[in-house]
Design a protein around this motif. Sequence first.
Motif, PDB file in Angstrom:
ATOM      1  N   VAL A 290       0.859  -1.183   0.000  1.00  0.00           N
ATOM      2  CA  VAL A 290       0.000   0.000   0.000  1.00  0.00           C
ATOM      3  C   VAL A 290       0.896   1.235   0.000  1.00  0.00           C
ATOM      4  CG1 VAL A 290      -1.667   1.329   1.345  1.00  0.00           C
ATOM      5  CG2 VAL A 290      -1.894  -1.166   1.166  1.00  0.00           C
ATOM      6  N   LEU A 408      -5.902  -4.392  -8.495  1.00  0.00           N
ATOM      7  CA  LEU A 408      -6.843  -3.857  -7.524  1.00  0.00           C
ATOM      8  C   LEU A 408      -6.962  -2.340  -7.668  1.00  0.00           C
ATOM      9  CD1 LEU A 408      -5.514  -5.885  -4.463  1.00  0.00           C
ATOM     10  CD2 LEU A 408      -7.409  -6.492  -5.974  1.00  0.00           C
ATOM     11  N   GLN A 410      -6.385   1.061  -6.300  1.00  0.00           N
ATOM     12  CA  GLN A 410      -5.417   1.523  -5.305  1.00  0.00           C
ATOM     13  C   GLN A 410      -5.128   3.005  -5.493  1.00  0.00           C
ATOM     14  OE1 GLN A 410      -2.528  -1.529  -6.504  1.00  0.00           O
ATOM     15  NE2 GLN A 410      -2.601  -2.356  -4.432  1.00  0.00           N
ATOM     16  N   ARG A 485      -8.400   7.264  -0.455  1.00  0.00           N
ATOM     17  CA  ARG A 485      -9.044   6.084  -1.025  1.00  0.00           C
ATOM     18  C   ARG A 485      -9.609   6.467  -2.379  1.00  0.00           C
ATOM     19  NH1 ARG A 485     -14.476   5.626   2.862  1.00  0.00           N
ATOM     20  NH2 ARG A 485     -15.644   7.358   1.898  1.00  0.00           N
ATOM     21  N   GLN A 494     -11.935   1.234  -2.823  1.00  0.00           N
ATOM     22  CA  GLN A 494     -10.921   0.367  -2.216  1.00  0.00           C
ATOM     23  C   GLN A 494     -11.188   0.239  -0.722  1.00  0.00           C
ATOM     24  OE1 GLN A 494      -7.603   3.653  -2.921  1.00  0.00           O
ATOM     25  NE2 GLN A 494      -6.787   2.006  -1.646  1.00  0.00           N
ATOM     26  N   ARG A 498      -6.403  -3.756   5.748  1.00  0.00           N
ATOM     27  CA  ARG A 498      -5.095  -4.013   5.146  1.00  0.00           C
ATOM     28  C   ARG A 498      -4.920  -5.510   4.898  1.00  0.00           C
ATOM     29  NH1 ARG A 498      -0.399  -0.320   4.790  1.00  0.00           N
ATOM     30  NH2 ARG A 498      -1.303   1.739   5.075  1.00  0.00           N
ATOM     31  N   THR A 499      -4.359  -5.843   3.750  1.00  0.00           N
ATOM     32  CA  THR A 499      -3.952  -7.216   3.473  1.00  0.00           C
ATOM     33  C   THR A 499      -2.511  -7.201   2.983  1.00  0.00           C
ATOM     34  OG1 THR A 499      -4.631  -7.195   1.144  1.00  0.00           O
ATOM     35  CG2 THR A 499      -6.303  -7.832   2.775  1.00  0.00           C
ATOM     36  N   ARG A 507      -4.168  -4.601  -0.089  1.00  0.00           N
ATOM     37  CA  ARG A 507      -5.347  -3.744   0.011  1.00  0.00           C
ATOM     38  C   ARG A 507      -5.181  -2.824   1.215  1.00  0.00           C
ATOM     39  NH1 ARG A 507      -6.495  -8.706  -1.632  1.00  0.00           N
ATOM     40  NH2 ARG A 507      -7.997  -9.084  -3.310  1.00  0.00           N
TER      41      ARG A 507
END
Length: 517
Positions: A290, A408, A410, A485, A494, A498-499, A507
């Motif tokens: 991120v 994704l 972002q 975002r 989004q 958090r991943t 994410r």
Amino acid sequence: MARAASGVAAAALALGVGHLVASFGNPAASPLVAVGSALVDAAPTPAKTFAVRVLGTYDKPVLIGAVGVVLVVVAAVLGLVATRHRAVALAGTALLGVVGAACAVYRGGAADALPSVVAGVAGVAGLLWITSRDRGAAAPRPADLAVVPVPGRTPAGAATTPTPSRRGFLVAVGVVAAGAAVSAAAGTVVGRVRDASSAARRALGLPAPASPAPPLPEGVQLPGMTPFTTPVDDFYRVDISLVTPHVDASSWTLTVDGMVDTPLTLTYDDLLAMPMIERDITLTCVSNEVGGPYVSSGRWLGVPFAEILKRVGVQPGVDQVFSYSLDSGYTASTPYQAVTDGRDAMIAVGLDGKPLADDRGYPARMLVPGLFGFVANTKWLERIELTTYAKRTAYWTERGWATDGPILTQSRIDVPKSLGTLPSDKPVLAGVAWAQHRGIDKVEVQIDDGEWQEASLATDGGIDLWRQWSFRFEGPAGLHSARVRATDATGQTQPEARTKVFPDGARGWHQIQFTSE
């Protein structure tokens, strides 16, 4: 110390000779690189992810350096062991060559073992020659004993051999070290000659596109912001290669086969003769954290994938495009749907008006907008197989990463940098957002956990490109936090949660702290 240096000198000679031999064929088969590459393949996914996150693009030099340090330590120990157990030290040196050969074959083919085999022989020969001049080394076999003359007692006609001297030993170490340097330098020269030949071919330029990219609209670039089109030298690079493949385009071919009616083999000139498209496309790596740097934008030139498929005739049942790289066995699996749904998927040969650089995938690479690179953008392309997911599993999928890799939605704050200062005469936060092949419709900024406020968007360059944004800060002076975002053109915003980047991308909302004047 000198005896430890003897082992290091012998190992250096082995590496230099191995590097020289590899430079005539496959540079990736050089012993040190082969071992390092095998370690990359064997490393668990969490270790690889950690290395990319902490070291970034320096992960490969650090790995090569670490392997080199371990080799120096082992070689020094073998040099010390040779003082009393020369046979053991020689066997250990030979074993290092065997390890290099095994790693090279594991990542390539049988021919790739040659540099390590020759390196092992050179290392053994170097250590044997040095230790034969060490007067403190293990006693030689009876047959090798020299007859040392004793005044008044030496039989008439008996041969005499001087005992080894420390000076002779040190000279031997120096000679072997010099041989290592000469071999390594010669390998570098050979590589540069090959590079010069490749550069001459690239100097011929590229054909004009049959479908040129339209000029980018005014307003895509905000003043003082990240360049909308990334300079080629600043383009991010993430791949498994420890050394950049240098491919001779004059002998390179691209094979397209599998479940097709007419398999096709194309030379570089064949590829350049086909109708070309030119498109502005933003690429993103699945390893991008991120707010991370692994996203870049450029103007690409290539053969549309649809043209390739038309020529081979795809048979029913195909659901993946399986691509093979010249990068030591790397493969990628791309959904067949993604190269047939009308997006500008291509076999790219140029970036920003020039042939691809070696580290960008010369002579040709795949490029499919909207997909992370690990499933779509194979560099140093050598084969494309039309097949099924049931029959083929790609390099990263085998290591637990996702099979499909849609990019994704972002966003990122670029101005100011985290912990930076926002000047009073220009209190503007700015950044980029991307959702390739969907486009960006909205960007919002949150200051100090307050309400989300909509940012101003720069002109939209197209759904396959990132989009810049800005937000005027009107709060008090002092320390603040900001989060961002984005919402894509499908209406998806989004998520906050958090991943990690594994297995299908990071994410979460990018957040910084800044000081307002």
